[in-house]
Scaffold this motif. Structure first.
Motif, PDB file in Angstrom:
ATOM      1  N   GLU A  75       0.812  -1.211   0.000  1.00  0.00           N
ATOM      2  CA  GLU A  75       0.000   0.000   0.000  1.00  0.00           C
ATOM      3  C   GLU A  75       0.852   1.269   0.000  1.00  0.00           C
ATOM      4  O   GLU A  75       0.373   2.354   0.326  1.00  0.00           O
ATOM      5  N   HIS A  94      -1.488   3.310   8.924  1.00  0.00           N
ATOM      6  CA  HIS A  94      -2.658   2.592   8.406  1.00  0.00           C
ATOM      7  C   HIS A  94      -2.891   1.383   9.294  1.00  0.00           C
ATOM      8  O   HIS A  94      -1.999   0.558   9.477  1.00  0.00           O
ATOM      9  N   HIS A  96      -5.812  -1.796  10.586  1.00  0.00           N
ATOM     10  CA  HIS A  96      -7.040  -2.522  10.280  1.00  0.00           C
ATOM     11  C   HIS A  96      -7.945  -2.452  11.504  1.00  0.00           C
ATOM     12  O   HIS A  96      -8.357  -3.473  12.061  1.00  0.00           O
ATOM     13  N   HIS A 170     -11.983  -2.525   5.538  1.00  0.00           N
ATOM     14  CA  HIS A 170     -10.530  -2.704   5.485  1.00  0.00           C
ATOM     15  C   HIS A 170      -9.828  -2.000   6.653  1.00  0.00           C
ATOM     16  O   HIS A 170      -9.107  -2.642   7.413  1.00  0.00           O
TER      17      HIS A 170
HETATM   18 ZN   LIG Z   1      -4.460  -2.559   4.786  1.00  0.00          ZN
END
Ligand SMILES: [Zn+2]
Length: 202
Positions: A75, A94, A96, A170
């Motif tokens: 990502e 980032h 989850h 996500h």
């Molecule tokens: Zn992810």
């Protein structure tokens, strides 16, 4: 404390919250205008070591320095896109996040609106609980360009109130001037989404 160590510590914290299970999530910070430090693909973010980081060029994502034959996060392009559009961003986390994943799941939901919670003040740019903030939700895709397209489309017609967006089913992307600030905002996000859930609004 080095930026690498700050990201390692952030991973430990996010892991204790259960927000980076099974090698998910990725973290980065801007070391200099021409250098971004980002987690490698495939490592557990709760057990990061120094060798699990890669230095990349934010312009094109090319690898500047990697201790081993590690690949940057899948990502990576989302991180670089945030640095490109949000000039105050020095770190991007980032996760989850369970609540971000759950709250973003309904297909007809394109945003989550928050208002009146005192903890809204934990977010950059918010100084009153009275401000209404919308957190955008973008559809998930295995092609990062799809998510980048959605974010850029959003920025053309909206002012982002807080430095957070959700990806459907996500997780969350959050950025700020420091790793610590990102972590505070992710903590506040989870807390507020939990309250919204308890209030049966999401
Ligand atoms: Zn992810």
């Amino acid at each position: 404390v080095s930026e690498r160590d700050k990201l390692i510590s952030a991973g430990v914290v996010l892991n204790t919250w259960g927000h980076v299970p099974a090698t998910s999530g990725n973290f980065s910070c801007l070391l200099s205008p021409g250098k971004v430090l980002i987690t490698a693909s495939g490592c557990h973010k709760g057990q990061l070591e120094h060798k699990n980081f890669i230095e990349i060029n934010p312009q094109d994502g090319s690898v500047i320095n990697s201790k081993e034959k590690a690949r940057p996060s899948a990502e990576t392009d989302l991180h670089l896109n945030i640095y490109k559009h949000c000039s105050s961003a020095r770190a991007v986390l980032h996760s989850h996040s369970p609540m971000a994943s759950l709250a973003s799941m309904p297909q007809d939901r394109s945003k989550i609106s928050l208002q009146s919670w005192e903890l809204l003040k934990a977010f950059d740019g918010i100084d009153s609980h009275e401000q209404k903030i919308d957190i955008p939700i973008f559809d998930n895709s295995q092609n990062m360009n799809d998510i980048i397209f959605e974010f850029e489309q959003y920025l053309q017609s909206h002012q982002l109130k807080i430095p957070v967006y959700l990806i459907r089913g996500h997780g969350a992307y959050c950025w700020s001037s420091s790793v610590e600030r990102c972590l505070h905002q992710l903590e506040a996000l989870e807390y507020l989404l939990n309250l919204e859930k308890l209030a049966c609004r999401i």
